[in-house]
Design a protein around this motif. Structure first.
Motif, PDB file in Angstrom:
ATOM      1  N   TRP A  15     -14.950   4.268  -5.066  1.00 17.93           N
ATOM      2  CA  TRP A  15     -13.589   3.810  -5.356  1.00 17.93           C
ATOM      3  C   TRP A  15     -13.555   2.749  -6.461  1.00 17.93           C
ATOM      4  CZ3 TRP A  15     -12.731   2.689   0.540  1.00 17.93           C
ATOM      5  CH2 TRP A  15     -12.749   3.908   1.234  1.00 17.93           C
ATOM      6  N   LYS A  46      -5.265  -5.477   0.185  1.00 18.98           N
ATOM      7  CA  LYS A  46      -4.380  -6.312  -0.622  1.00 18.98           C
ATOM      8  C   LYS A  46      -4.830  -6.321  -2.077  1.00 18.98           C
ATOM      9  CE  LYS A  46      -3.011  -9.586   3.007  1.00 18.98           C
ATOM     10  NZ  LYS A  46      -2.983 -11.027   3.397  1.00 18.98           N
ATOM     11  N   SER A  47      -3.854  -6.444  -2.976  1.00 15.68           N
ATOM     12  CA  SER A  47      -4.144  -6.589  -4.393  1.00 15.68           C
ATOM     13  C   SER A  47      -4.145  -8.072  -4.746  1.00 15.68           C
ATOM     14  CB  SER A  47      -3.093  -5.862  -5.230  1.00 15.68           C
ATOM     15  OG  SER A  47      -3.344  -6.028  -6.607  1.00 15.68           O
ATOM     16  N   GLU A  69      -5.746   3.014   2.022  1.00 13.91           N
ATOM     17  CA  GLU A  69      -5.406   2.914   3.444  1.00 13.91           C
ATOM     18  C   GLU A  69      -5.575   4.256   4.147  1.00 13.91           C
ATOM     19  OE1 GLU A  69      -1.486   1.351   3.142  1.00 13.91           O
ATOM     20  OE2 GLU A  69      -2.143  -0.761   3.245  1.00 13.91           O
ATOM     21  N   LYS A  70      -5.199   5.341   3.480  1.00 21.49           N
ATOM     22  CA  LYS A  70      -5.361   6.685   4.066  1.00 21.49           C
ATOM     23  C   LYS A  70      -6.839   7.020   4.264  1.00 21.49           C
ATOM     24  CE  LYS A  70      -1.112   8.628   2.106  1.00 21.49           C
ATOM     25  NZ  LYS A  70      -0.547   9.593   1.113  1.00 21.49           N
ATOM     26  N   ASN A 121      -8.292   4.781   7.150  1.00 22.66           N
ATOM     27  CA  ASN A 121      -7.693   4.946   8.476  1.00 22.66           C
ATOM     28  C   ASN A 121      -8.603   5.651   9.483  1.00 22.66           C
ATOM     29  OD1 ASN A 121      -5.296   4.589  10.203  1.00 22.66           O
ATOM     30  ND2 ASN A 121      -5.227   6.830  10.161  1.00 22.66           N
ATOM     31  N   SER A 166      -5.206   3.935  -5.461  1.00 24.86           N
ATOM     32  CA  SER A 166      -4.060   3.087  -5.127  1.00 24.86           C
ATOM     33  C   SER A 166      -4.261   2.491  -3.730  1.00 24.86           C
ATOM     34  CB  SER A 166      -2.774   3.915  -5.144  1.00 24.86           C
ATOM     35  OG  SER A 166      -2.795   4.880  -4.107  1.00 24.86           O
ATOM     36  N   ILE A 167      -3.489   1.445  -3.437  1.00 28.10           N
ATOM     37  CA  ILE A 167      -3.597   0.815  -2.121  1.00 28.10           C
ATOM     38  C   ILE A 167      -3.249   1.800  -1.014  1.00 28.10           C
ATOM     39  CG2 ILE A 167      -2.525  -0.910  -0.616  1.00 28.10           C
ATOM     40  CD1 ILE A 167      -2.489  -2.824  -2.933  1.00 28.10           C
ATOM     41  N   SER A 168      -2.208   2.591  -1.225  1.00 26.97           N
ATOM     42  CA  SER A 168      -1.808   3.563  -0.195  1.00 26.97           C
ATOM     43  C   SER A 168      -2.895   4.608   0.030  1.00 26.97           C
ATOM     44  CB  SER A 168      -0.493   4.244  -0.584  1.00 26.97           C
ATOM     45  OG  SER A 168      -0.624   4.946  -1.813  1.00 26.97           O
ATOM     46  N   ASP A 169      -3.544   5.056  -1.046  1.00 30.11           N
ATOM     47  CA  ASP A 169      -4.635   6.022  -0.885  1.00 30.11           C
ATOM     48  C   ASP A 169      -5.838   5.393  -0.185  1.00 30.11           C
ATOM     49  OD1 ASP A 169      -3.267   8.141  -1.969  1.00 30.11           O
ATOM     50  OD2 ASP A 169      -4.124   7.929  -3.976  1.00 30.11           O
TER      51      ASP A 169
END
Length: 421
Positions: A286, A261-262, A248-249, A252, A243-246
């Motif tokens: 990924w 971005k999707s 980013e983690k 980071n 996922s985008i949030s994963d």
């Protein structure tokens, strides 16, 4: 006469940079106390220490053995990690040395000697003064000493020794003439002496020094704050399993200015990092990677093409403390404060912020003359849409901000703000 067949390697160059850092750890406060009028930089020693710290930290995990690759990494990190006018000059010397060593696996004494001449040329271009600064005069003497040593077929260590002798004579002559020791010229000699000691293995690694719980009696800048993110990496992920949030983690810890971005059937990724290979190496797990682009931020480049919808003109105002920053932000500026709040922003701090795509155009409000070359270096690297307004203090910054009108063009605002101060 048979030529000297001795060569200098990438590992030799790594030791030299570590040696230069060690030398400045001992001498930077003494340099701060010298006359720095020629640099307009009251913290010349601290600024050079931090600049070389950025260069040294760029080598902490570098596996490359070629002197061309090592010197390029050092030069790029120094350019982005440069603090103050003094740091910019040293960064340009390192950038010029890298130019002279480009593409070399190892370097002969002749090639190594000539690379210092490139360093002096780049430093001269950075200031472009009608009157030569003492640092440049001393550097020319150093280059002549190195040239004569190369002609005499001396080993590389002795070339450095002869260069230091020539620079020392020039420094002494200038002291007798002027009645004081110039901070920039002295800093150059400390740099060379450190390189010479490092070549012999007489140095302390900045990584080991601070990770071992180094006890200091005064406020030595920790080099971990001077790590720079030299490369902009972008790519697309097809059939991405995260996922985008994963994403980013996971990204980071690897850099700054992270944008995920999707877009249709793919995810686009952009970030600044000092380890592009590590980023790509992790990304293969990924999804399918396409359209990989790696850009060196330490060379002139255009801003990346993304939608900039927040504002037309953003004002970045350099602030020395939180209280000043709040005053400037109340007037519409974006305050720029470094992590240690001591040395002013590095070139890379401003590059990262501008690449965050806050606006289409930028005005940078400096707050003292000690960073004028830092601002000039930012403008040189970001070729378009960046303007610098030099101020001497926060009062002038406030006057300039009060003259800003969001409905006017960049050109008109610059004129009005300049007239206000």
């Amino acid at each position: 006469m048979t030529g000297n067949r001795e060569v200098i390697t990438g590992n030799d160059f790594k030791r030299m940079i570590a040696g230069a850092y060690s030398a400045f750890l001992l001498e930077y406060e003494n340099i701060n106390a010298l006359n720095a009028d020629s640099l307009m930089d009251e913290k010349a020693g601290t600024h050079i220490l931090r600049t070389i710290g950025a260069a040294a930290m760029s080598l902490r995990d570098l596996q490359a053995d070629s002197i061309g690759g090592v010197s390029k990494r050092v030069g790029s990190a120094a350019v982005l990690g440069a603090h103050g006018n003094a740091g910019v000059l040293i960064s340009q010397i390192l950038r010029g040395i890298a130019k002279g060593l480009a593409g070399k696996y190892d370097a002969s004494s002749s090639v190594f000697g000539k690379s210092f001449q490139y360093g002096i040329l780049y430093a001269q271009r950075a200031v472009n003064d009608e009157v030569e600064r003492p640092l440049i005069i001393t550097a020319k003497a150093v280059a002549k000493g190195a040239y004569n040593a190369v002609r005499a077929n001396l080993p590389i260590a002795e070339i450095l020794t002869e260069a230091i002798k020539a620079g020392g004579i020039a420094l002494s002559q200038a002291e007798k003439k002027n009645g004081f020791v110039d901070a920039g010229a002295k800093a150059l000699m400390v740099f060379l002496q450190g390189c010479r000691a490092g070549l012999d293995g007489n140095y302390v690694s900045p990584v080991l020094l601070f990770s071992s719980g180094f006890k200091k009696s005064h406020d030595v800048p920790n080099p971990k704050f001077d790590i720079v993110y030299t490369y902009a990496v972008s790519f697309s992920l097809v059939k991405c399993r995260a996922s985008i949030s994963d994403l980013e983690k996971m990204l980071n810890p690897l850099g700054k200015v992270i944008v995920v971005k999707s877009l249709d059937d793919r995810i686009t990724v952009y970030l600044h990092t000092d380890c592009p290979g590590l980023v790509v190496g992790q990304a293969v797990d990924w999804g399918q990677i396409e359209d990989i682009k790696i850009q060196n931020l330490a060379i002139p480049h255009d801003l990346k093409n993304v939608d900039k919808t927040i504002m037309d003109i953003a004002i970045l105002a350099v602030a020395d403390d939180e209280k000043t920053a709040q005053s400037l932000e109340q007037l519409g500026a974006i305050a720029v404060i470094t992590q240690d709040k001591v040395s002013g922003p590095a070139v890379g701090d401003l590059i990262n912020l501008i690449h965050g795509d806050i606006a289409k155009n930028y005005i940078i409000l400096s707050n003292n003359k000690s960073s004028s070359l830092v601002m000039a270096q930012v403008k040189r690297l970001l070729k378009n849409n960046i303007e610098i307004l030099y101020t001497n203090n926060v009062e002038e910054q406030i006057k300039a901000l009060k003259a800003f009108d969001v409905n006017e063009t960049l050109k008109v605002n610059l004129q009005n703000m300049h007239e206000a101060i």
